[in-house]
Design an enzyme around this catalytic site. Structure first.
Site, PDB file in Angstrom:
ATOM      1  N   HIS A 126       0.818  -1.223   0.000  1.00  0.00           N
ATOM      2  CA  HIS A 126       0.000   0.000   0.000  1.00  0.00           C
ATOM      3  C   HIS A 126       0.852   1.274   0.000  1.00  0.00           C
ATOM      4  CE1 HIS A 126      -3.736  -2.115   0.387  1.00  0.00           C
ATOM      5  NE2 HIS A 126      -3.402  -2.661   1.538  1.00  0.00           N
ATOM      6  N   ASP A 163      -2.724 -10.597  -2.546  1.00  0.00           N
ATOM      7  CA  ASP A 163      -3.298 -10.062  -1.302  1.00  0.00           C
ATOM      8  C   ASP A 163      -4.754  -9.656  -1.564  1.00  0.00           C
ATOM      9  OD1 ASP A 163      -2.125  -8.658   1.476  1.00  0.00           O
ATOM     10  OD2 ASP A 163      -3.861  -7.596   0.632  1.00  0.00           O
ATOM     11  N   HIS A 165      -6.276  -7.115  -0.710  1.00  0.00           N
ATOM     12  CA  HIS A 165      -6.395  -5.675  -0.971  1.00  0.00           C
ATOM     13  C   HIS A 165      -5.603  -5.300  -2.227  1.00  0.00           C
ATOM     14  CE1 HIS A 165      -6.826  -6.225   3.455  1.00  0.00           C
ATOM     15  NE2 HIS A 165      -7.839  -5.401   3.275  1.00  0.00           N
ATOM     16  N   ASP A 244      -4.604 -12.742   3.136  1.00  0.00           N
ATOM     17  CA  ASP A 244      -5.839 -12.277   3.768  1.00  0.00           C
ATOM     18  C   ASP A 244      -7.084 -12.487   2.905  1.00  0.00           C
ATOM     19  OD1 ASP A 244      -4.765 -10.417   2.046  1.00  0.00           O
ATOM     20  OD2 ASP A 244      -4.723  -8.767   3.484  1.00  0.00           O
TER      21      ASP A 244
END
Ligand SMILES: [Zn+2]
Length: 307
Positions: A126, A163, A165, A244
């Site tokens: 991120h 991931d 995200h 995740d």
């Protein structure tokens, strides 16, 4: 040829407060599982060096690197965004996490090892060029990819990010650099609430609606990632390995299982065998249910070991 496991004790000292899901125990959960499954004996252990300012500055402005250093608190927590905080040990951990990727690239591209897994935190995907967010400070995988290009002269580098995200930071850093193919799968809608369009031959984004499981995930990879990778012919593969999207993870609503992480790793291994002598540099990103994280990451590493 062996597989390297790169980590550093500092990665267990970074903490962002009681009850924060991105917690020090994540590192130990993975290493304990590697021991329990007797995979540890097959891995070549290395301590991560610190990334240098020069290595970080390939993907972050020097002013940003300076700002992160200045924010490092003497005690307590210094917040960079509502869920991203520095404790006194964070800077060291962040430098080691980025440096792990630099070492991994040097080991893999020199032929000392075939593959490497960086069991590090804080995560990185991120972190944008000049913005810490989403538990991330420096973009570890981007630092590694930029090192492969700048120090080893590679011209085609692929990054796979599974991931749950979107890796908005990695996309921000490489959006204008078509030496990098970026393949992502992620739940949408979900943090960071971005769903940028794909760019043929450069960015392959596969948003998955909440509730998606194995079938939807494997279909997206098979239909979108694999043809793009085949056409791109990468010289090394990076993996932003977040776990995740697992069914048990509390942060999102995808429903992957450990066998999906085994499958995607096998796909990555097949691409790497075909195009780049099996070379893969994989790095921990998210994954917040400790038992699911441990078995998923161990399954991933087990497949990296299988040639
Ligand atoms: Zn994540």
């Amino acid at each position: 040829m062996p597989v390297a496991l790169i980590s550093h004790p500092a990665c267990r000292l970074h903490q962002m407060g009681e009850g924060h899901p991105e917690q020090p125990a994540r590192i130990g959960a993975i290493s304990d599982q590697l021991l329990a499954r007797r995979l540890d004996d097959f891995l070549l252990h290395h301590d991560a060096p610190r990334a240098t300012v020069e290595q970080l500055a390939r993907v972050h402005p020097r002013e940003y690197i300076e700002r992160i250093s200045m924010k490092s608190p003497e005690e307590g927590l210094a917040y960079l965004d509502p869920d991203t905080a520095m404790c006194p040990e964070t800077l060291e951990a962040a430098l080691r996490a980025a440096g792990a990727n630099v070492l991994a690239v040097d080991l893999v591209l020199s032929g000392a090892v075939r593959r490497a897994f960086c069991n590090v935190r804080p995560p990185g995907h991120h972190a944008e060029r000049d913005k810490a967010m989403g538990f991330c400070f420096f973009n570890n995988v981007a630092v590694g990819a930029a090192h492969a290009i700048a120090a080893h002269g590679l011209k085609r580098v692929a990054i796979l990010d599974f991931d749950v995200h979107l890796g908005n930071g990695t996309e921000d850093i490489f959006k204008d650099d078509d030496r990098v193919l970026l393949c992502s799968s992620y739940q949408f809608p979900l943090y960071p609430e971005m769903n940028p369009p794909s760019v043929p031959g450069h960015i392959v984004n596969c948003p998955l609606p909440p509730g998606s499981g194995s079938d939807e995930f494997r279909k997206a990879i098979t239909e979108h990632w694999l043809p793009a990778l085949e056409a791109f012919a990468p010289q090394v593969l990076f993996i932003s390995a977040g776990f995740d999207a697992h069914d048990a993870d509390p942060m999102a609503e995808l429903r992957l299982t450990r066998s999906d992480y085994g499958w995607i790793t096998e796909q990555a291994c097949a691409v790497s065998e075909h195009h780049c002598q099996g070379r893969i540099v994989s790095t921990l990103e998210g994954g917040y249910d400790l038992p699911a994280l441990a078995v998923s990451a161990a399954t991933h590493i087990e497949r990296l070991l299988n040639v």
